[in-house]
Design a protein around this motif. Structure first.
Motif, PDB file in Angstrom:
ATOM      1  N   ASP A 145       0.636  -1.299   0.074  1.00 59.70           N
ATOM      2  CA  ASP A 145      -0.112   0.055  -0.065  1.00 59.70           C
ATOM      3  C   ASP A 145       0.847   1.240   0.136  1.00 59.70           C
ATOM      4  O   ASP A 145       0.527   2.425  -0.766  1.00 59.70           O
ATOM      5  CB  ASP A 145      -1.026   0.060   1.248  1.00 59.70           C
ATOM      6  CG  ASP A 145      -1.884  -0.915   1.108  1.00 59.70           C
ATOM      7  OD1 ASP A 145      -2.582  -1.207  -0.010  1.00 59.70           O
ATOM      8  OD2 ASP A 145      -2.065  -1.889   2.128  1.00 59.70           O
ATOM      9  N   GLU A 149       1.127   4.151  -2.924  1.00 56.67           N
ATOM     10  CA  GLU A 149       0.903   5.541  -2.655  1.00 56.67           C
ATOM     11  C   GLU A 149       2.422   6.406  -3.051  1.00 56.67           C
ATOM     12  O   GLU A 149       2.246   7.503  -3.550  1.00 56.67           O
ATOM     13  CB  GLU A 149       1.011   5.768  -0.937  1.00 56.67           C
ATOM     14  CG  GLU A 149      -0.061   6.993  -0.555  1.00 56.67           C
ATOM     15  CD  GLU A 149      -1.291   7.032  -1.409  1.00 56.67           C
ATOM     16  OE1 GLU A 149      -1.627   8.110  -1.900  1.00 56.67           O
ATOM     17  OE2 GLU A 149      -1.821   6.048  -1.423  1.00 56.67           O
ATOM     18  N   ARG A 158      -6.194   2.591  -7.064  1.00 59.40           N
ATOM     19  CA  ARG A 158      -5.819   3.994  -6.610  1.00 59.40           C
ATOM     20  C   ARG A 158      -5.859   5.115  -7.617  1.00 59.40           C
ATOM     21  O   ARG A 158      -6.204   6.079  -7.624  1.00 59.40           O
ATOM     22  CB  ARG A 158      -4.075   3.920  -5.983  1.00 59.40           C
ATOM     23  CG  ARG A 158      -3.627   5.081  -5.508  1.00 59.40           C
ATOM     24  CD  ARG A 158      -4.342   5.503  -4.258  1.00 59.40           C
ATOM     25  NE  ARG A 158      -3.866   6.895  -3.743  1.00 59.40           N
ATOM     26  CZ  ARG A 158      -4.361   8.019  -4.050  1.00 59.40           C
ATOM     27  NH1 ARG A 158      -5.356   8.330  -4.804  1.00 59.40           N
ATOM     28  NH2 ARG A 158      -3.743   9.153  -3.489  1.00 59.40           N
TER      29      ARG A 158
END
Ligand code: NAI
Length: 780
Positions: free
Chosen positions: A279, A283, A320
């Motif tokens: 994750d 990001e 995302r």
């Protein structure tokens, strides 16, 4: 709407930043700008419009500089330079501090103007570009303050021509101007034609700070103006931009004596291992490739994912991406703004449209139908050789492939002509720090990405250019050693009549790959003493011998991995063996050069070998304190294969002065020996042979340097060339090295006192190393 629905949809409104102040500033200036020369704005002249790429609206009209404008700017900078340097470090520090303070005071105006002109999101301009620009002025105010105590032997280069791109207009200006001014230089800077407004606002700030006239000059215009600056009477060109233009500038400045730094493109890998915090890595990618719409030279644009987690990672990444908001750059809640200009939009579109491989995912967010917007895009399943994997896209387009082992990740990383940055994502510190040294890059980020700071040098290797900006290492690009230099004298070989040699006549061979090798061409030339006596014969090397030597040097890669301790021992051993034959060498030097200085030269050579044996395990890197939860480890790495044209004078000491620092730092060398006096070098081969120097680490060629220089400087497997021979050779080195943009160090026709301090020391160690900044998490 329930709370869970709000979380699900993450619907939120716009948060527009007002453009009123920035637009009012433009109107105040009459919306037409001249250049900033000698402390004043010139009358606006014919030029071009600067547009807001998000809307297409014209913001202001800028002047296209003429030759007369560039000449006036250079003249003003020249006139101001002595006075500026003589202000002293503290005097300059006060001005740099004032500039930092004024940038802070007008931070919002700068940020909004940047957004209007460039199209980047306000969040980025406000939180990254402008604060980092301020930080550069603060940091370099400190460097000015410390210059006299910490760099007592350095002085300003003079007038610096600086050409910057459009992706970080204010920040690149700060990167260029702050260190130049700190070290006592004056500048003529050209912003990119699409984005000149914050540079002009900066000019206004210079006036407010009361900066002496002529210290900063800003001329606007396109590449033609850049060419005029490159051709002008300046002492240095500092360029950031495309590799193609960088190469042209390298060629144009060849032989001019101008210093040069090139900060060029990249195709930086972003490596995700299976044990990474996926994750966080996703990001990180948002910052790596969608920061500034991917128009970042060090963008993590080449995603390499460990095969076991690839499907999962791509799924997370696509999810995302689909949440990224694309839209008005002035909206504080958007992630992706506009590309800089329709030209760039077309370029990116054309590159992606031409691709037929892999699978393409386009972010789901709505894209405004007006303005230069391009959606975040991911292309997976590409092959390493696909154009999209190799060419810099400079847009919000991420390309990807997978790897199976760490070794394959390294191999894929290095399978590029660039070498700017690399990102490694893994929870295993052993793995991350094991591969960091293996990556061909000037910067490595571990579990972070796109981190930059004034304290850490920034810059790349290979076709990403040379030179570093920021940190202590960046100052070398804006200084030169103090003291007067004398022009190099031409030294010709003695001639003679032939005749017998004392003892057995011997033709000295070349030394390639640890063996004495006959020259490929089969020719040799007689070497005479001053009285015309025949001393022996030296082989004439040709381009084939250069190729063989490069191959041997490349094969000796293991040397770069040896410890400084081992290299020190070998250098001491060479010194010991030379010392054992000191008299013989002294006699040879006297016979060749017709003097009595041989013994002194041999003693100086032994001392120099000791110097670099001493340095081999002491020229350490640094740890930079950077304002993140981490540190930047500035590691000194070997450059690779260095070719050196040794000086004609000091035939033994000159050769050792090139060889010893290079091999002490882990490089392999190809030495072209003193042309008039080659026999000291060929005798030295026997010393090397008895000193445990591994095959291929040192290769020695004899023969006319003019014949060897081009194949050496052109060779793609040579990483740097030093030229201490005839002045004309330096020109050829700079010209032909443009192919793979290798680092060069040339004497510019100036003599060096090889016996004295100028013949050794940090300048040699710096030339023999690349600084790699490895950013690692550290502390809380
Ligand atoms: P560019 O390299 O042409 O422009 C950069 C600067 O150089 C501008 O100020 C320009 O006016 C100036 N310039 C152009 N030609 C010149 C010349 N012959 N002599 C001296 N100065 C000259 O970059 P461009 O065309 O705007 O962008 C093309 C591509 O270059 C981009 O798509 C991107 O791939 C790459 N690029 C890379 C940058 C980086 O930071 N590494 C920055 C800008 C572009």
């Amino acid at each position: 709407m329930s709370v869970s629905e709000i979380f699900e949809t993450m619907e939120y409104g716009t948060a527009p930043e007002s453009a009123a102040e920035a637009l009012a500033w433009l109107v105040d200036q009459g919306s037409r700008f001249g250049h900033f020369i000698d402390g004043d704005f010139t009358t606006p002249a014919d030029g071009f419009d600067s547009k807001n790429p998000a809307t297409g609206e014209v913001l202001a009209t800028l002047s296209q500089a003429t030759q007369a404008d560039v000449d006036a700017a250079v003249k003003a900078a020249r006139k101001a330079q002595n006075g500026w340097a003589n202000l002293g470090g503290h005097g300059r520090a006060k001005y740099l501090y004032a500039l930092a303070r004024l940038l802070q005071k007008h931070a919002r105006l700068f940020a909004v103007l940047e957004v209007l002109d460039n199209g980047k999101p306000i969040r980025e301009a406000r939180d990254i570009d402008v604060p980092l620009a301020q930080r550069h002025f603060y940091f370099h105010a400190g460097m000015a303050q410390l210059m006299e105590s910490e760099l007592p032997d350095a002085e300003a280069l003079g007038v610096c021509g600086q050409i910057i791109p459009w992706n970080f207009p204010l920040l690149m200006l700060a990167w260029k101007i702050a260190p130049a001014l700190a070290m006592g230089n004056t500048v003529v800077l050209k912003p990119a034609e699409y984005t000149s407004l914050t540079a002009l606002l900066f000019a206004d700030i210079c006036r407010q700070a009361g900066l002496p006239k002529g210290v900063v000059n800003i001329v606007t215009g396109d590449g033609a103006v850049g060419e005029m600056i490159v051709a002008a009477e300046v002492d240095k060109i500092a360029f950031t931009g495309s590799t193609a233009v960088g190469r042209r500038i390298r060629e144009a400045t060849a032989g001019s004596g101008k210093a040069l730094s090139l900060e060029l493109g990249g195709k930086s890998p972003y490596i995700v291992f299976d044990d990474a915090d996926l994750d966080s890595a996703v990001e990180g990618l948002v910052d790596a490739i969608w920061f500034n719409q991917g128009q970042v030279c060090c963008a993590g644009s080449r995603l390499l994912v460990h095969e076991p987690v690839a499907d999962l990672f791509y799924a997370k990444l696509r999810a995302r991406m689909d949440k990224l908001r694309i839209g008005s750059p002035l909206d504080k809640s958007i992630d992706v703004g506009a590309l800089v200009d329709p030209v760039q939009l077309q370029r990116v579109t054309a590159m992606v449209d031409a691709n037929t491989s892999g699978e393409t995912h386009v972010a789901a967010g709505a894209v405004p139908d007006q303005g230069c917007f391009y959606p975040p895009t991911l292309v997976t399943g590409l092959n390493p050789a696909d154009p999209l994997m190799q060419d810099e896209i400079f847009g919000p387009v991420l390309v990807s492939t997978t790897f199976r082992t760490p070794a394959e990740a390294v191999q894929l990383t290095n399978n590029t002509r660039y070498g700017l940055a690399a990102t490694v994502w893994s929870e295993n510190i052993n793995l991350a720090l094991d591969i960091a040294p293996k990556l061909a890059a000037g910067i490595v980020w571990v579990n972070g990405t796109n981190l930059m700071d004034a304290a850490a040098g920034f810059g790349g290797v290979r076709e990403s250019g040379f030179g570093r900006e920021g940190g202590w290492e960046g100052l070398a690009g804006y200084t030169k050693p103090k003291g007067k230099t004398k022009p190099l004298k031409t030294i010709s070989a003695f001639s003679g009549e032939g005749g017998p040699v004392d003892g057995v006549d011997r033709t000295a061979k070349l030394y390639i790959g640890g063996k004495q090798a006959r020259p490929d061409g089969g020719y040799s030339a007689p070497v005479y003493g001053k009285s015309g006596k025949l001393l022996g014969h030296a082989s004439i090397a040709n381009r084939k011998d250069i190729r063989n030597a490069v191959e041997a040097a490349q094969a000796a890669k293991g040397w770069s991995k040896t410890t400084g301790h081992l290299r020190a021992q070998i250098l001491y051993y060479i010194a010991e063996n030379l010392d054992a034959r000191a008299e013989e060498f002294a006699a040879r030097l006297d016979a060749m050069q017709g003097g009595k200085g041989g013994a002194k030269e041999v003693a100086a050579s032994i001392k120099r070998l000791f110097t670099y044996a001493a340095w081999a395990d002491k020229y350490d890197g640094q740890v930079h304190g950077v304002p993140i939860r981490g540190v930047a480890l500035a590691m000194n790495e070997p450059v690779g294969v260095i070719g050196a044209l040794c000086p004609a004078e000091a035939p033994l000491l000159g050769l050792i002065s090139c060889m010893a620092p290079a091999i002490a730092m882990g490089n392999r060398v190809i030495l072209s020996a003193s042309e008039p006096f080659p026999l000291a070098a060929t005798d030295f081969v026997q010393v090397l042979e008895t000193s445990d120097v591994p095959a291929g680490v040192v290769n020695i060629l004899t023969g006319p340097q003019a014949d060897l220089v081009e194949p050496l400087a052109r060779h793609l497997d040579v990483d740097a060339v030093w030229s201490f021979g005839a002045a004309a050779l330096g020109h050829v080195v700079e010209q032909t090295s443009a192919g793979n943009l290798k680092r060069t160090w040339v004497n510019n026709g100036m003599a060096r006192d090889w016996m004295g301090a100028a013949g050794e020391g940090r300048a040699f160690l710096q030339a023999a190393t690349e600084v790699k900044n490895v950013w690692v998490p550290y502390g809380e």
